[in-house]
Design an enzyme around this catalytic site. Structure first.
Site, PDB file in Angstrom:
ATOM      1  N   HIS A  94       2.189  18.683 -13.332  1.00  0.00           N
ATOM      2  CA  HIS A  94       2.539  17.762 -14.447  1.00  0.00           C
ATOM      3  C   HIS A  94       3.246  16.507 -13.928  1.00  0.00           C
ATOM      4  CE1 HIS A  94       1.858  21.276 -17.133  1.00  0.00           C
ATOM      5  NE2 HIS A  94       2.479  21.926 -16.166  1.00  0.00           N
ATOM      6  N   ASN A 105       0.355  -4.660  -1.934  1.00  0.00           N
ATOM      7  CA  ASN A 105      -0.424  -3.936  -2.942  1.00  0.00           C
ATOM      8  C   ASN A 105      -1.465  -2.999  -2.334  1.00  0.00           C
ATOM      9  OD1 ASN A 105       0.930  -5.303  -4.994  1.00  0.00           O
ATOM     10  ND2 ASN A 105      -0.548  -6.996  -4.953  1.00  0.00           N
ATOM     11  N   GLU A 112      -6.847   1.261  -5.199  1.00  0.00           N
ATOM     12  CA  GLU A 112      -7.076   0.897  -6.605  1.00  0.00           C
ATOM     13  C   GLU A 112      -8.553   0.609  -6.870  1.00  0.00           C
ATOM     14  OE1 GLU A 112      -3.825  -1.784  -8.398  1.00  0.00           O
ATOM     15  OE2 GLU A 112      -3.544  -1.934  -6.238  1.00  0.00           O
ATOM     16  N   LYS A 116       5.552  -8.458  -2.551  1.00  0.00           N
ATOM     17  CA  LYS A 116       4.574  -7.419  -2.880  1.00  0.00           C
ATOM     18  C   LYS A 116       3.695  -6.995  -1.697  1.00  0.00           C
ATOM     19  CE  LYS A 116       3.530  -6.016  -6.500  1.00  0.00           C
ATOM     20  NZ  LYS A 116       2.762  -6.605  -7.614  1.00  0.00           N
ATOM     21  N   SER A 131       0.781 -10.591  -2.885  1.00  0.00           N
ATOM     22  CA  SER A 131       0.630 -11.255  -4.181  1.00  0.00           C
ATOM     23  C   SER A 131       0.712 -12.754  -3.956  1.00  0.00           C
ATOM     24  CB  SER A 131       1.751 -10.798  -5.113  1.00  0.00           C
ATOM     25  OG  SER A 131       1.997 -11.783  -6.098  1.00  0.00           O
TER      26      SER A 131
END
Ligand code: ARG
Length: 491
Positions: free
Chosen positions: A173, A302, A307, A300, A294
Site C-alpha cells: 500500500h 528529472n 517517466e 532539478k 529543468s
C-alpha cells in the site's frame, strides 16, 4: 491509356507506365487520393528483405517442382539478389504507385530481368505472401527481443550481487511494511523478465508456421511443395488450412500481448525509480547521462526516461487493442482491414527495442544513497512484526501476539519514540516473554531481514540461493531458446 487492349500490350504496361499488376479488368486509372489511402508502402517497406527472402524460397521451390525452368529460376534469383543489395544499400527505387512492398519488388524484378519476372508470382497471392513476410519478421524480432531481455536480466543480476548488503524499506500500500534487501527487490523484476522471455519463446512456437502455398485463400492448382518452402525458410511447421493461413494474425496479437506485459513490468519498475529518485525517498540517484534538467529550475534533476517508459506503456497497450479490435469482426479470409496490422506491430517493436537498449546502462548509472537508506530503515516501525512472530514462536497465539504488539506500537507512538528506543522494562510491560535481551535485537532491520530465510525470502542466505536458481533457470531457458531458434522443420 487503355486504348491498346491485347493481353500482351496490357502486360507490357506493367513496366511501361506504372499501371497496376491487377489492371487487366479496369478501364479507368485509379483516383490519386484513393491510391494514397490504400497504399501500405510507406510502412511495409520495412518487410522488404523478408519479402525477397520469401520470394527466393518460393522460386527455388517452383524450379524444383518443374513449374519454372532452371533458366527462368536463375534469372529470377539473380534479379532478387540484386534487389536485396539495392535494399541493403538504400538505393531501391520505391514507388507508391505500386501500393505495397510486394508489388514494388515484383515491378523492380520485371524492370531488371524482363517479363520472366512476372512468373515469380505463380501459385502465390499477396495474401499468403504478406502473411509469410510477417511471420519471418516477427520471428526475427522475437529472437532480437530475447537477446535484449537477457542483457537486462544480466545487469539486474550484477546489481543484485553488487548491493547484496543494502537494506531498503519494503512496502505494501506504499506504506512501510518490512525491511528487505535491495537485491531482493531488484530480483523481483528479474523474475518478471524471466517470464517475459518464456512468453516470447512460447509465442515464437506459434509464429514458426509457414503460410505460403495457401494462395489467395484456397490453396493452389500448381504442384507446390510447401514442405520444401518451409525447409528453405527454416520454419518448424506448416499451416494446415489455407484459409486459416491467410487470415491468421494471432501471432502478431501474441507478440503485442507479450510486449504489453513486458511494458507493464518495466513501467512498474520505472514508477519505483521515479519515487526512489524523489527528494522524499532519496534512495537512489540516476546518472547525469540518463536524466534531464529543468529549463527554469536549476536545482532539478528529472527522471525523464523512466517517466517516458511509463508513458509509452499506454501506447503499446493501445497497439494491442487496435489489432484485436481490427480483427474481431472480420469474415474469413483476407480483408484489406488486415493491412492495419503492421503499424501497431512496427511501433511496438521500435518502442520496446529502444527501451530495452536504454534500460541496462540507465540502471548501471544508478547510485545508491546508502547513508540515507541506512537512516530510513532504522527509523520506522517496520520490524515490529518480528516481535509478534517472537511471541507466537513462544506459544502465544499469533492473533493475541498481534494485539499485544499493536498496543505496544500505540504506546510507542504516544511516547514519540521509535520501537528500537524502548527499554527492556517498557517492553516487558506488554508481555513477560518480551523481557529478554533478544527482543531489542529482533527489532534491528539487519536481524529482521536475516531471519526471513524461507525459500524465496529476503534473508541474504535465501537471496544467494535465489541468485543461484536465477543462473540455473536462465541456462535452462537459453538452451530452450537455442533449440527453438534452431528452426528445423519438424515433420
Ligand atoms: N498490402 C497488403 C497488406 O498489407 C498486402 C496484401 C494485399 N492483398 C490483397 N489482396 N489486397 O495486407
Amino acid at each position: 491509356m487503355k486504348d491498346s487492349n491485347t493481353p500482351a500490350e496490357r502486360r507490357d504496361r506493367l513496366t511501361a507506365d506504372g499501371d497496376k499488376p491487377w489492371g487487366g479488368r479496369f478501364d479507368t486509372a485509379m483516383d490519386k487520393k484513393a491510391e494514397t489511402f490504400l497504399a501500405s508502402l510507406p510502412f511495409d517497406q520495412r518487410l522488404a528483405q523478408e519479402d525477397v527472402q520469401g520470394s527466393i524460397a518460393h522460386c527455388r521451390m517452383l524450379v524444383k517442382q518443374g513449374v519454372l525452368s532452371v533458366d527462368e529460376g536463375d534469372k529470377i534469383l539473380d534479379g532478387l539478389a540484386e534487389i536485396s543489395t539495392e535494399l541493403a544499400e538504400g538505393i531501391f527505387p520505391f514507388d507508391t504507385a505500386f501500393e505495397d512492398i510486394h508489388m514494388n519488388v515484383e515491378k523492380r524484378l520485371v524492370e531488371k530481368i524482363g517479363m520472366v519476372g512476372g512468373k515469380l508470382h505463380t501459385g502465390r497471392s499477396r495474401n499468403d505472401q504478406v502473411a509469410l513476410d510477417l511471420h519471418l519478421y516477427v520471428k526475427k524480432e522475437i529472437r532480437e527481443t530475447d537477446v535484449l531481455l537477457k542483457r537486462l536480466q544480466q545487469v539486474l543480476l550484477e546489481l543484485a550481487k553488487e548491493h547484496m548488503g543494502v537494506i531498503i524499506p519494503g512496502y505494501t500500500h506504499l506504506q512501510r511494511a518490512q525491511p528487505v534487501l535491495f537485491s531482493h527487490h531488484l530480483l523481483a523484476y528479474y523474475w518478471m523478465l524471466h517470464r517475459d522471455r518464456e512468453r516470447f519463446l512460447d509465442a515464437y512456437g506459434r509464429t514458426d508456421m509457414m503460410p505460403l502455398g495457401s494462395g489467395a485463400l484456397s490453396g493452389s492448382s500448381f504442384p507446390l511443395d510447401r514442405e520444401e518452402t518451409a525447409r528453405l525458410l527454416k520454419f518448424a511447421a506448416l499451416y494446415e488450412n489455407s484459409m486459416d493461413a491467410v487470415s491468421d494474425r494471432d501471432f502478431v496479437v501474441e507478440y503485442l500481448g507479450c510486449a504489453s506485459l513486458l511494458m507493464m513490468h518495466l513501467s512498474r519498475f520505472c514508477e519505483e525509480l521515479i519515487l526512489w529518485t524523489s527528494q522524499e525517498f532519496s534512495f537512489v540517484e540516476l546518472g547525469d547521462a540518463f536524466t534531464t534538467g529543468s529549463s527554469m529550475m536549476p536545482q532539478k534533476k528529472n527522471p525523464d526516461i523512466p517517466e517516458l517508459v511509463r508513458g509509452k506503456t499506454g501506447r503499446v497497450y493501445g497497439n494491442l487493442l487496435a489489432l484485436l479490435t481490427m480483427l474481431k469482426g472480420l469474415p474469413l479470409s483476407y480483408n484489406k482491414d488486415m493491412q492495419e496490422d503492421k503499424e501497431p506491430l512496427f511501433d511496438t517493436v521500435d518502442t520496446i527495442k529502444k527501451i530495452l537498449e536504454l534500460f541496462p546502462p540507465m540502471l548501471q548509472s544508478m547510485e545508491l544513497k546508502s547513508d540515507n537508506l541506512q537512516r530510513v530503515v532504522g527509523q520506522d516501525f517496520s520490524t515490529v512484526t518480528e516481535l509478534a512472530d517472537f511471541l507466537a514462536a513462544g506459544g502465544v497465539p499469533f492473533r493475541d501476539a498481534h494485539g499485544i504488539v499493536g498496543r505496544l506500537v500505540r504506546f510507542t507512538l504516544d511516547k514519540g519514540k521509535l520501537p528500537s528506543e524502548l527499554t527492556r522494562t517498557e517492553l516487558a510491560n506488554f508481555h513477560p516473554l518480551l523481557d529478554s535481551e533478544k527482543t531489542t535485537q529482533l527489532l534491528l532491520p539487519k536481524n529482521a531481514v536475516a531471519s526471513h530465510r524461507t525459500r524465496g525470502g529476503t534473508a541474504p542466505s535465501a537471496v544467494k540461493e535465489q541468485l543461484n536458481r536465477a543462473h540455473r533457470l536462465a541456462r535452462r531457458l537459453d538452451k530452450r531458446a537455442a533449440k527453438i531458434f534452431s528452426e528445423a522443420l519438424d515433420e
